[in-house]
Motif scaffolding. Structure first.
Motif, PDB file in Angstrom:
ATOM      1  N   GLN A  11       0.793  -1.226   0.000  1.00  0.00           N
ATOM      2  CA  GLN A  11       0.000   0.000   0.000  1.00  0.00           C
ATOM      3  C   GLN A  11       0.830   1.284   0.000  1.00  0.00           C
ATOM      4  O   GLN A  11       0.274   2.373   0.123  1.00  0.00           O
ATOM      5  CB  GLN A  11      -0.948  -0.015   1.196  1.00  0.00           C
ATOM      6  N   THR A  12       2.123   1.170  -0.154  1.00  0.00           N
ATOM      7  CA  THR A  12       2.963   2.359  -0.256  1.00  0.00           C
ATOM      8  C   THR A  12       2.810   2.947  -1.654  1.00  0.00           C
ATOM      9  O   THR A  12       3.007   2.239  -2.644  1.00  0.00           O
ATOM     10  CB  THR A  12       4.447   2.010   0.008  1.00  0.00           C
ATOM     11  N   PRO A  13       2.457   4.229  -1.756  1.00  0.00           N
ATOM     12  CA  PRO A  13       2.368   4.852  -3.088  1.00  0.00           C
ATOM     13  C   PRO A  13       3.732   4.831  -3.774  1.00  0.00           C
ATOM     14  O   PRO A  13       4.737   5.191  -3.180  1.00  0.00           O
ATOM     15  CB  PRO A  13       1.930   6.282  -2.783  1.00  0.00           C
ATOM     16  N   ARG A  14       3.748   4.387  -5.033  1.00  0.00           N
ATOM     17  CA  ARG A  14       5.005   4.270  -5.760  1.00  0.00           C
ATOM     18  C   ARG A  14       5.056   5.159  -6.992  1.00  0.00           C
ATOM     19  O   ARG A  14       6.116   5.642  -7.341  1.00  0.00           O
ATOM     20  CB  ARG A  14       5.240   2.816  -6.152  1.00  0.00           C
ATOM     21  N   VAL A  15       3.924   5.337  -7.653  1.00  0.00           N
ATOM     22  CA  VAL A  15       3.907   6.076  -8.910  1.00  0.00           C
ATOM     23  C   VAL A  15       2.705   7.011  -8.920  1.00  0.00           C
ATOM     24  O   VAL A  15       1.587   6.590  -8.611  1.00  0.00           O
ATOM     25  CB  VAL A  15       3.790   5.103 -10.114  1.00  0.00           C
ATOM     26  N   TYR A  16       2.938   8.294  -9.263  1.00  0.00           N
ATOM     27  CA  TYR A  16       1.816   9.212  -9.467  1.00  0.00           C
ATOM     28  C   TYR A  16       1.177   8.857 -10.800  1.00  0.00           C
ATOM     29  O   TYR A  16       1.867   8.694 -11.809  1.00  0.00           O
ATOM     30  CB  TYR A  16       2.295  10.665  -9.482  1.00  0.00           C
ATOM     31  N   THR A  17      -0.133   8.710 -10.818  1.00  0.00           N
ATOM     32  CA  THR A  17      -0.842   8.298 -12.037  1.00  0.00           C
ATOM     33  C   THR A  17      -1.703   9.451 -12.534  1.00  0.00           C
ATOM     34  O   THR A  17      -2.852   9.604 -12.134  1.00  0.00           O
ATOM     35  CB  THR A  17      -1.679   7.028 -11.768  1.00  0.00           C
ATOM     36  N   SER A  18      -1.117  10.253 -13.412  1.00  0.00           N
ATOM     37  CA  SER A  18      -1.802  11.457 -13.884  1.00  0.00           C
ATOM     38  C   SER A  18      -3.071  11.138 -14.661  1.00  0.00           C
ATOM     39  O   SER A  18      -4.072  11.842 -14.534  1.00  0.00           O
ATOM     40  CB  SER A  18      -0.858  12.312 -14.735  1.00  0.00           C
ATOM     41  N   GLY A  19      -3.069  10.068 -15.451  1.00  0.00           N
ATOM     42  CA  GLY A  19      -4.276   9.701 -16.194  1.00  0.00           C
ATOM     43  C   GLY A  19      -5.416   9.327 -15.262  1.00  0.00           C
ATOM     44  O   GLY A  19      -6.559   9.751 -15.448  1.00  0.00           O
ATOM     45  N   GLU A  20      -5.108   8.542 -14.242  1.00  0.00           N
ATOM     46  CA  GLU A  20      -6.117   8.184 -13.238  1.00  0.00           C
ATOM     47  C   GLU A  20      -6.606   9.436 -12.521  1.00  0.00           C
ATOM     48  O   GLU A  20      -7.800   9.597 -12.271  1.00  0.00           O
ATOM     49  CB  GLU A  20      -5.528   7.177 -12.243  1.00  0.00           C
ATOM     50  N   GLN A  21      -5.687  10.326 -12.205  1.00  0.00           N
ATOM     51  CA  GLN A  21      -6.075  11.560 -11.517  1.00  0.00           C
ATOM     52  C   GLN A  21      -7.025  12.388 -12.384  1.00  0.00           C
ATOM     53  O   GLN A  21      -8.019  12.899 -11.900  1.00  0.00           O
ATOM     54  CB  GLN A  21      -4.848  12.388 -11.133  1.00  0.00           C
ATOM     55  N   ARG A  22      -6.728  12.508 -13.669  1.00  0.00           N
ATOM     56  CA  ARG A  22      -7.621  13.256 -14.574  1.00  0.00           C
ATOM     57  C   ARG A  22      -9.010  12.622 -14.616  1.00  0.00           C
ATOM     58  O   ARG A  22     -10.023  13.309 -14.534  1.00  0.00           O
ATOM     59  CB  ARG A  22      -7.031  13.323 -15.979  1.00  0.00           C
ATOM     60  N   ARG A  23      -9.060  11.284 -14.755  1.00  0.00           N
ATOM     61  CA  ARG A  23     -10.357  10.589 -14.802  1.00  0.00           C
ATOM     62  C   ARG A  23     -11.137  10.797 -13.502  1.00  0.00           C
ATOM     63  O   ARG A  23     -12.330  11.065 -13.507  1.00  0.00           O
ATOM     64  CB  ARG A  23     -10.163   9.096 -15.069  1.00  0.00           C
ATOM     65  N   MET A  24     -10.456  10.641 -12.382  1.00  0.00           N
ATOM     66  CA  MET A  24     -11.124  10.775 -11.085  1.00  0.00           C
ATOM     67  C   MET A  24     -11.565  12.213 -10.840  1.00  0.00           C
ATOM     68  O   MET A  24     -12.648  12.454 -10.315  1.00  0.00           O
ATOM     69  CB  MET A  24     -10.215  10.291  -9.959  1.00  0.00           C
ATOM     70  N   SER A  25     -10.736  13.178 -11.212  1.00  0.00           N
ATOM     71  CA  SER A  25     -11.108  14.589 -11.028  1.00  0.00           C
ATOM     72  C   SER A  25     -12.303  14.956 -11.887  1.00  0.00           C
ATOM     73  O   SER A  25     -13.192  15.685 -11.459  1.00  0.00           O
ATOM     74  CB  SER A  25      -9.930  15.504 -11.367  1.00  0.00           C
ATOM     75  N   SER A  26     -12.316  14.439 -13.099  1.00  0.00           N
ATOM     76  CA  SER A  26     -13.421  14.727 -14.000  1.00  0.00           C
ATOM     77  C   SER A  26     -14.723  14.133 -13.481  1.00  0.00           C
ATOM     78  O   SER A  26     -15.763  14.792 -13.437  1.00  0.00           O
ATOM     79  CB  SER A  26     -13.107  14.171 -15.385  1.00  0.00           C
ATOM     80  N   ARG A  27     -14.666  12.882 -13.070  1.00  0.00           N
ATOM     81  CA  ARG A  27     -15.869  12.171 -12.645  1.00  0.00           C
ATOM     82  C   ARG A  27     -16.318  12.558 -11.241  1.00  0.00           C
ATOM     83  O   ARG A  27     -17.496  12.651 -10.964  1.00  0.00           O
ATOM     84  CB  ARG A  27     -15.574  10.660 -12.705  1.00  0.00           C
ATOM     85  N   TYR A  28     -15.360  12.751 -10.329  1.00  0.00           N
ATOM     86  CA  TYR A  28     -15.699  12.956  -8.919  1.00  0.00           C
ATOM     87  C   TYR A  28     -15.324  14.342  -8.415  1.00  0.00           C
ATOM     88  O   TYR A  28     -15.168  14.557  -7.221  1.00  0.00           O
ATOM     89  CB  TYR A  28     -15.076  11.836  -8.065  1.00  0.00           C
ATOM     90  N   ARG A  29     -15.177  15.272  -9.319  1.00  0.00           N
ATOM     91  CA  ARG A  29     -15.053  16.714  -9.045  1.00  0.00           C
ATOM     92  C   ARG A  29     -14.156  17.069  -7.862  1.00  0.00           C
ATOM     93  O   ARG A  29     -14.560  17.769  -6.949  1.00  0.00           O
ATOM     94  CB  ARG A  29     -16.441  17.314  -8.857  1.00  0.00           C
TER      95      ARG A  29
END
Length: 174
Positions: free
Chosen positions: A68-86
């Motif tokens: 569960q240690t964060p290893r990689v920032y996922t910009s594509g996932e962040q864009r999708r989540m920001s778009s969908r979940y404001r």
């Protein structure tokens, strides 16, 4: 071989009428999965409890830290989540098989994973610090039930309720 099981369904957004039952694609059983399993909601709940550290005989603290240690920032996932979940979900990172996010106004750490094959979907979302989470299985290709996880976490954090499943949103296109 069970006589009682959830058959897969799909619904095309622009096609009127109820979801259509799909035939299970046997190819899913002929190719080794990256981590796929057939299981019940109880199986998934037990797995989530272990991932929250509530079954140390199954997953040690060291194993949980590794996974569960964060290893990689996922910009594509962040864009999708920001778009969908404001903006409710921020700083999307990837660990070993898990998405790690900052959730809500206080940036609480939540961990999740989604999975899908045609006609079925699953979602786990939890806050290991609060020993709280939600597991969801559904026999449809729809992504809307992902919102259940966010509605539950909004309740956990006493956030303003949102219509994440779009239940109160007028339907479009059919």
């Amino acid at each position: 071989t069970s006589p009682s099981w959830a058959r897969p369904h799909t619904k095309r957004s622009r096609v009127p009428g109820p979801p259509q039952e799909k035939i299970v694609n046997d190819d899913y059983y002929n190719v080794p999965a990256a981590g796929g399993v057939n299981g019940s909601i109880m199986d998934l709940a037990r797995y989530a409890r272990a991932q929250m550290g509530l079954a140390p005989d199954v997953l040690s603290e060291a194993a949980l830290d590794m996974l569960q240690t964060p290893r990689v920032y996922t910009s594509g996932e962040q864009r999708r989540m920001s778009s969908r979940y404001r903006g409710t979900v921020r700083d999307a990172r990837y660990g070993l098989g898990w998405r790690i996010y900052k959730y809500g106004e206080n940036g609480d750490r939540v961990i999740g994973h989604r999975g899908a094959v045609e006609g079925y979907r699953s979602y786990i979302l939890f806050d290991p610090e609060r020993d709280t989470g939600v597991v969801i299985l559904w026999n449809s290709s729809s992504r809307l039930p992902n919102g259940i996880g966010f509605e539950v976490m909004d309740m956990v954090y006493n956030l303003q309720p949102q219509d994440w499943m779009e239940i109160d949103t007028p339907a479009t296109g059919g």
